[in-house]
Design a protein around this motif. Structure first.
Motif, short mmCIF file in Angstrom:
data_model
loop_
_atom_site.label_atom_id
_atom_site.label_comp_id
_atom_site.label_asym_id
_atom_site.label_seq_id
_atom_site.Cartn_x
_atom_site.Cartn_y
_atom_site.Cartn_z
N SER A 167 0.84 -1.21 0.00
CA SER A 167 0.00 0.00 0.00
C SER A 167 0.86 1.25 0.00
O SER A 167 0.39 2.33 -0.34
CB SER A 167 -0.90 0.03 1.23
N THR A 168 2.12 1.12 0.43
CA THR A 168 3.00 2.28 0.50
C THR A 168 3.98 2.32 -0.67
O THR A 168 4.20 3.36 -1.27
CB THR A 168 3.84 2.25 1.81
N LYS A 169 4.58 1.17 -0.94
CA LYS A 169 5.56 1.12 -2.03
C LYS A 169 5.41 -0.19 -2.81
O LYS A 169 4.89 -1.17 -2.31
CB LYS A 169 7.00 1.22 -1.47
N GLY A 200 -3.75 -2.85 1.18
CA GLY A 200 -3.26 -4.04 0.48
C GLY A 200 -4.09 -4.45 -0.72
O GLY A 200 -3.78 -5.42 -1.39
N GLN A 245 1.54 -12.60 1.29
CA GLN A 245 2.72 -11.82 1.64
C GLN A 245 3.47 -12.27 2.89
O GLN A 245 4.70 -12.38 2.85
CB GLN A 245 2.29 -10.36 1.76
N MET A 289 4.54 -5.41 9.58
CA MET A 289 3.91 -4.12 9.84
C MET A 289 4.03 -3.23 8.61
O MET A 289 5.02 -2.53 8.42
CB MET A 289 4.56 -3.46 11.06
N GLY A 301 2.22 -0.47 5.55
CA GLY A 301 1.59 0.83 5.56
C GLY A 301 0.08 0.72 5.71
O GLY A 301 -0.55 1.48 6.43
N GLY A 302 -0.50 -0.25 5.01
CA GLY A 302 -1.96 -0.38 5.01
C GLY A 302 -2.49 -1.47 5.92
O GLY A 302 -3.60 -1.36 6.45
N THR A 303 -1.71 -2.54 6.10
CA THR A 303 -2.17 -3.65 6.94
C THR A 303 -1.05 -4.14 7.84
O THR A 303 0.13 -3.89 7.60
CB THR A 303 -2.62 -4.86 6.08
N GLY A 324 0.85 1.56 9.22
CA GLY A 324 1.57 2.81 9.43
C GLY A 324 0.89 4.03 8.83
O GLY A 324 1.02 5.14 9.35
N ALA A 325 0.13 3.82 7.75
CA ALA A 325 -0.56 4.95 7.11
C ALA A 325 -1.59 5.55 8.06
O ALA A 325 -1.85 6.76 8.01
CB ALA A 325 -1.22 4.49 5.82
N LYS A 340 6.81 11.43 11.91
CA LYS A 340 6.65 10.09 12.46
C LYS A 340 7.98 9.32 12.40
O LYS A 340 8.41 8.72 13.37
CB LYS A 340 5.57 9.32 11.69
N ARG A 341 8.60 9.35 11.23
CA ARG A 341 9.86 8.60 11.06
C ARG A 341 10.99 9.18 11.90
O ARG A 341 11.82 8.46 12.41
CB ARG A 341 10.27 8.58 9.59
N GLY A 347 8.72 -5.48 8.02
CA GLY A 347 7.95 -4.47 7.28
C GLY A 347 8.40 -3.08 7.71
O GLY A 347 9.09 -2.93 8.74
N GLY A 386 6.99 -0.58 9.13
CA GLY A 386 6.56 -0.12 10.45
C GLY A 386 7.44 -0.63 11.58
O GLY A 386 7.48 -0.03 12.66
N GLN A 401 11.72 -3.39 5.28
CA GLN A 401 10.67 -3.12 4.29
C GLN A 401 10.84 -3.95 3.01
O GLN A 401 9.93 -4.02 2.19
CB GLN A 401 10.56 -1.63 3.99
N1 LIG Z 1 11.51 4.78 10.51
C1 LIG Z 1 10.20 4.55 10.49
N2 LIG Z 1 9.45 4.78 11.59
C2 LIG Z 1 8.14 4.55 11.59
N3 LIG Z 1 7.46 4.08 10.53
C3 LIG Z 1 8.15 3.84 9.41
C4 LIG Z 1 9.54 4.05 9.32
N4 LIG Z 1 9.93 3.72 8.07
C5 LIG Z 1 8.84 3.32 7.42
N5 LIG Z 1 7.76 3.39 8.21
C6 LIG Z 1 6.37 3.08 7.87
O1 LIG Z 1 6.26 1.81 7.26
C7 LIG Z 1 5.13 1.79 6.41
C8 LIG Z 1 5.49 1.16 5.09
O2 LIG Z 1 5.92 -0.15 5.31
P1 LIG Z 1 6.04 -1.17 4.09
O3 LIG Z 1 6.92 -0.61 3.08
O4 LIG Z 1 6.39 -2.48 4.68
O5 LIG Z 1 4.52 -1.15 3.61
P2 LIG Z 1 3.83 -1.77 2.32
O6 LIG Z 1 4.39 -3.12 2.10
O7 LIG Z 1 3.91 -0.82 1.19
O8 LIG Z 1 2.31 -1.83 2.79
P3 LIG Z 1 1.34 -3.07 3.06
O9 LIG Z 1 2.19 -4.26 3.31
O10 LIG Z 1 0.54 -2.69 4.24
O11 LIG Z 1 0.49 -3.17 1.85
C9 LIG Z 1 4.69 3.23 6.20
O12 LIG Z 1 3.49 3.45 6.90
C10 LIG Z 1 5.83 4.02 6.83
O13 LIG Z 1 5.37 5.21 7.44
#
Ligand SMILES: Nc1ncnc2c1ncn2[C@@H]1O[C@H](COP(=O)(O)OP(=O)(O)OP(=O)(O)O)[C@@H](O)[C@H]1O
Ligand SMILES: [Mg+2]
Length: 425
Positions: free
Chosen positions: A13-15, A44, A183, A206, A208-210, A231-232, A253-254, A324, A326, A365
């Motif tokens: 959901s994030t990248k 997701g 996943q 952990m 972004g979306g789930t 995290g979103a 947040k980061r 992940g 988060g 991530q």
């Molecule tokens: N240093 C950090 N501190 C806190 N949160 C962070 C940090 N770095 C990344 N995140 C959070 O991690 C999340 C993204 O994680 P990830 O790349 O694993 O997600 P995703 O795989 O795209 O999403 P999903 O699996 O939910 O579909 C975002 O919400 C981001 O804000």
């Protein structure tokens, strides 16, 4: 270039991250990665095919130019709270009094014959144990003597529409799905140690979306669930609560986020300077920011605990492994430990390495993307129940290299997967 190439795409959901790996004597080497911010997905799940396809295309182009390769198909990670796991059971007679591949397929088919509503599809069937003539706990039944074969499996099902939309987005970007993979299965492959797979571990991805939770024991998946909070949500809470643009909320947040109270990251700062909606500087009070983050994290861990606790009691895992994006929040492992009551560590994708990207891939991530490659390697290279594998020579080399490094994966982990018509043809 020599070796076997495998591509995996984590559509988060994030990248979106498309990785290309080469299987060689040294294990799996990541040769290229294309990572772009994702658009068109929520929690997701694809909510806009065009936007998703566009993001996939961008990741694809990046990975193609970095690897100099024409990438046509990839292992695809899938998540979202539409995915459910159920236990099932099957039994069959052993035809030749010695377990053959056909017997394993038959008994697994029998166990997969569960009621699946029309709007859902079977994603994975993962055998957790085989039983031969009443003897349970058998991991590898092939070649064993007996007359009756039974199997216990975990069946993961997913929404047909969600799979369909993901497939269409991929197609539009010119990419074929070799397989769709839950996943957390992929993440687990990249971050769990062998003893954790065997003796039990809870994997928490952990995103972004789930937030995806899965329990592994005896080398296989025992339970899984997807919590539609990630995290979103924290970023959004900060943006709304402090009236800041999303990007600025994400940055704060980061930079300042932490899971545990005792870590006072604000000792030296009376107030934090941020950029307001209008672009002007704005002073943020550290306790306000900290409270917003903590409230959301507590809500998430409360949901997680409610979900996972019965499984922890039932399976007594050694630990939980968080991964992940988060999981990069400071002091988050300590917070998770407090809620789950078992040791918690952060999981990096240590089972892969990269000569070109070096340390960049050692980041939680990328766990899912790296795991998709390991999954593909194991699926294509060392198919667990193929008696006469035409590729066995090259596979043997790879497997030997991986075993030497203690990297051979728990074979039993894999089940029979959702295959696409294009592949069957
Ligand atoms: N240093 C950090 N501190 C806190 N949160 C962070 C940090 N770095 C990344 N995140 C959070 O991690 C999340 C993204 O994680 P990830 O790349 O694993 O997600 P995703 O795989 O795209 O999403 P999903 O699996 O939910 O579909 C975002 O919400 C981001 O804000
Ligand atoms: Mg993810």
């Amino acid at each position: 270039m020599k070796g076997r190439y495998i591509a995996g795409i984590d559509i988060g959901s994030t990248k979106i991250c498309l990785m290309v790996g080469r299987a060689g004597r040294e294990g799996l080497d990541i040769v290229a990665a294309g990572t772009v911010p994702s658009q068109g997905l929520r929690k997701g799940v694809v909510i806009d095919i065009d936007e998703t396809a566009n993001s996939i295309s961008m990741a694809l182009r990046e990975a193609q130019s970095a690897s100099g390769m024409d990438i046509r198909s990839a292992y695809v990670g899938i998540s979202g709270s539409h995915i459910k796991s159920t236990e099932s059971y099957g039994a069959t007679g052993i035809k030749e009094k010695e377990v053959r591949l056909a017997d394993i397929e038959r008994v697994t088919d029998a166990a997969s014959a569960i009621y699946v509503p029309l709007d859902r599809e079977v994603l994975h069937v993962l055998p957790s144990e085989f039983i031969i003539d009443g003897q349970d706990g058998i991991a590898r039944p092939l070649g064993m003597a007996g007359v009756r074969l039974e199997v216990k499996v975990q069946v993961l099902t997913a929404s047909h529409a969600v799979l369909e939309n993901l497939e269409r987005s991929l197609e539009r970007a010119g990419l074929k799905a070799a397989e769709m993979v839950f996943q957390p299965l992929a993440s687990a492959l990249a971050v769990l140690k062998d003893e954790e797979f065997q003796q039990g571990a809870v994997l928490v991805d952990m995103g972004g979306g789930t937030t995806d939770a899965a329990l592994f024991k005896g080398g296989t998946l025992r339970w899984a669930d997807v919590i539609p909070v990630g995290g979103a949500n924290t970023t959004n809470d900060i943006a709304v609560g402090l009236k800041l643009p999303q990007q600025e909320a994400e940055r704060l947040k980061r930079r300042y986020g932490a899971g545990q109270e005792k870590v006072n990251l604000f000792e030296t700062e009376e107030s934090i300077e941020a950029r307001s909606m209008s672009g002007k500087p704005k002073q943020i009070s550290p306790p306000d920011l900290s409270r917003i983050i903590r409230m959301r994290m507590e809500e998430l861990f409360e949901l997680l605990k409610e979900d996972v606790e019965p499984q922890i009691i039932k399976h007594q895992p050694l630990c939980a492994v968080i991964t992940g994006g988060g999981s990069q929040m400071r002091e988050i492992a300590g917070m998770a430990e407090g809620w789950l009551g078992i040791p918690v560590r952060t999981g990096l994708p240590d089972r892969v390495h990269s000569t070109v990207l070096r340390e960049t891939v050692r980041d939680p991530q990328y766990a899912a993307a790296a795991g998709l490659l390991l999954y593909g390697l194991e699926r294509e290279g060392g198919d667990l129940i193929k008696e006469n594998n035409p590729f066995s020579d090259s596979i043997e080399t790879v497997k030997r290299a991986m075993t030497e490094q203690g990297r051979l994966l728990a074979r039993r982990f894999f089940g029979r997967m959702r295959r696409f018509p294009a592949e069957d043809a």
